[in-house]
Design an enzyme around this catalytic site. Structure first.
Site, PDB file in Angstrom:
ATOM      1  CB  CYS A  52       7.719  50.348  11.426  1.00 41.21           C
ATOM      2  SG  CYS A  52       6.039  50.883  11.837  1.00 41.21           S
TER       3      CYS A  52
ATOM      4  CB  CYS B  27      -4.412  60.956  38.303  1.00 41.73           C
ATOM      5  SG  CYS B  27      -3.182  59.667  38.545  1.00 41.73           S
TER       6      CYS B  27
END
Lengths: 130, 256
Positions: B71, B217
């Site tokens: 990277c 959730c």
């Protein structure tokens, strides 16, 4: 599984719902269900001031004196499917499988309470007179 | 783009701009946490999620194929090159022209540009890289742009946020829009803001992405979750990012 069929038809009556089982509810078992923190239980959103439980709910109305305000059949209807009484309510329907969207596979076709649990919770709530 | 599409985009943009996303200014979940949980996040030496940032820094300098690029080969100074980047995701990817989350962007960079097997959505390696990138935006405001490209995603996300679902028949909005700040059995309901991810969550004793939280959730209201990287989660994430515009990025966060 017979009671699944009942879940589809029990809410047909407007305003009231008769016993789902014909077996009288047990208030002591109802209290245990109502306060069980591992269930989607009443005390998450409601309060009962005669109970010592900490951190009772504030989202829904207090259940104190609920037996003075409603008949057992009206209380039962609101547990079975509160949408029948108040279409916009955020209260989950405890004994209905209709009109729901994307129910998880583990819970699909199942109700939150079984019929006797509905009767037990109703029986406890009907002890809450002032 | 054809003129009628531009007009459609402009209309959507106007709808998004005028409709508003919350009745109140956005408030970070941090404000609803207990003091002990806040301290865990505030102290980099105590914050368990700093592990991800450190691991991410290692991966940043790692070759993804034998003798291949890292990277860092392209992004040499992460502190300056990546400052503010995470605060703008999800965004339209200039390469593919489609909306992507930060996770999707990292995956496509590693798989495409570096020609390597990319870490999977939800893997610790991807959490580490996104935590490292997010850390370079810490303190900067979330600023996902409302554009003709993002507007339809935002509207779809709003619909997902407000649609009741699951056996408990609740929408995200039922709690996180209409009742934030109130108590559920002793815990204060937050606004469901997403400015601290990836997080270390005490409930999980583990790290998680925004989309892991969405899945948690959904399962807590006994609803069928969507897949990581799905259009639905991308739309929800985009909506929530715009809804929380201006909140300071807290990555890597700690939550209850």
């Amino acid at each position: 599984m017979l009671w699944l069929a009942a879940a589809c038809t029990a809410t047909a009556a407007q305003g009231d719902a008769g016993s789902l089982t014909g077996v009288p509810g047990d208030p002591a078992r109802g209290l245990a269900i109502l306060r069980d923190p591992s269930l989607p239980s009443c005390l998450i959103c409601h309060s009962v001031s005669s109970l010592p439980d900490r951190d009772q709910g504030v989202l829904g109305p207090s259940l104190d004196g609920v037996a003075d305000r409603f008949t057992a059949d009206a209380v039962r209807l609101r547990i079975i499917d509160a949408r029948k009484a108040s279409p916009e309510t955020i209260m989950p329907p405890y004994f209905a499988i209709d009109g729901l969207f994307r129910v998880g596979s583990r819970w699909r076709g199942k109700t939150i309470y079984d019929p006797q649990q509905v009767e037990d919770v109703t029986a406890f709530l009907m002890t809450l007179a002032e | 783009m054809k003129p009628h599409l531009i007009m459609l985009g402009s209309c959507l943009l106007a709808m998004v701009a005028s409709a508003g996303y919350t009745d109140a200014p956005p408030i970070s979940g941090y404000q609803f946490m207990e003091p002990e949980t806040r301290q865990l996040q505030d102290d980099d030496f105590l914050n368990p999620a700093m592990f991800l940032v450190e691991k991410g820094a290692t991966l940043w300098g790692q070759e993804w194929t034998d003798g291949g690029a890292t990277c860092q080969s392209c992004h040499q100074n992460i502190a300056t090159d990546m400052a503010g980047v995470a605060a703008g995701y999800p965004r339209t990817d200039p390469v593919s022209g489609r909306m992507v989350s930060l996770e999707m962007k990292v995956i496509s960079e590693i798989a495409g540009r570096l020609g390597a097997a990319a870490p999977a959505y939800g893997s610790e390696d991807l959490l580490a890289l996104t935590a490292l990138i997010g850390f370079q935006s810490r303190g900067l405001p979330m600023n996902v742009a409302v554009t003709p490209e993002s507007a339809p995603w935002i509207e779809t996300g709003r619909e997902i946020f407000t649609t009741r679902r699951g056996q408990l028949n609740l929408s995200c909005a039922n709690c996180h829009q209409d009742h934030w700040g109130e108590k559920l059995r002793g815990d204060t309901i937050s606004q469901g803001q997403i400015n601290a991810f990836p997080i270390y969550r005490l409930t999980w004793s583990d790290f998680g992405s925004r989309q892991r939280m969405f899945t948690w959730c959904m399962e807590s209201i006994r609803a069928e979750p969507y897949d990581y990287g799905s259009d639905e989660y991308l739309a929800l994430e985009t909506f929530l990012a715009v809804r929380g515009a201006g909140l300071a990025i807290e990555t890597p966060g700690v939550r209850r």
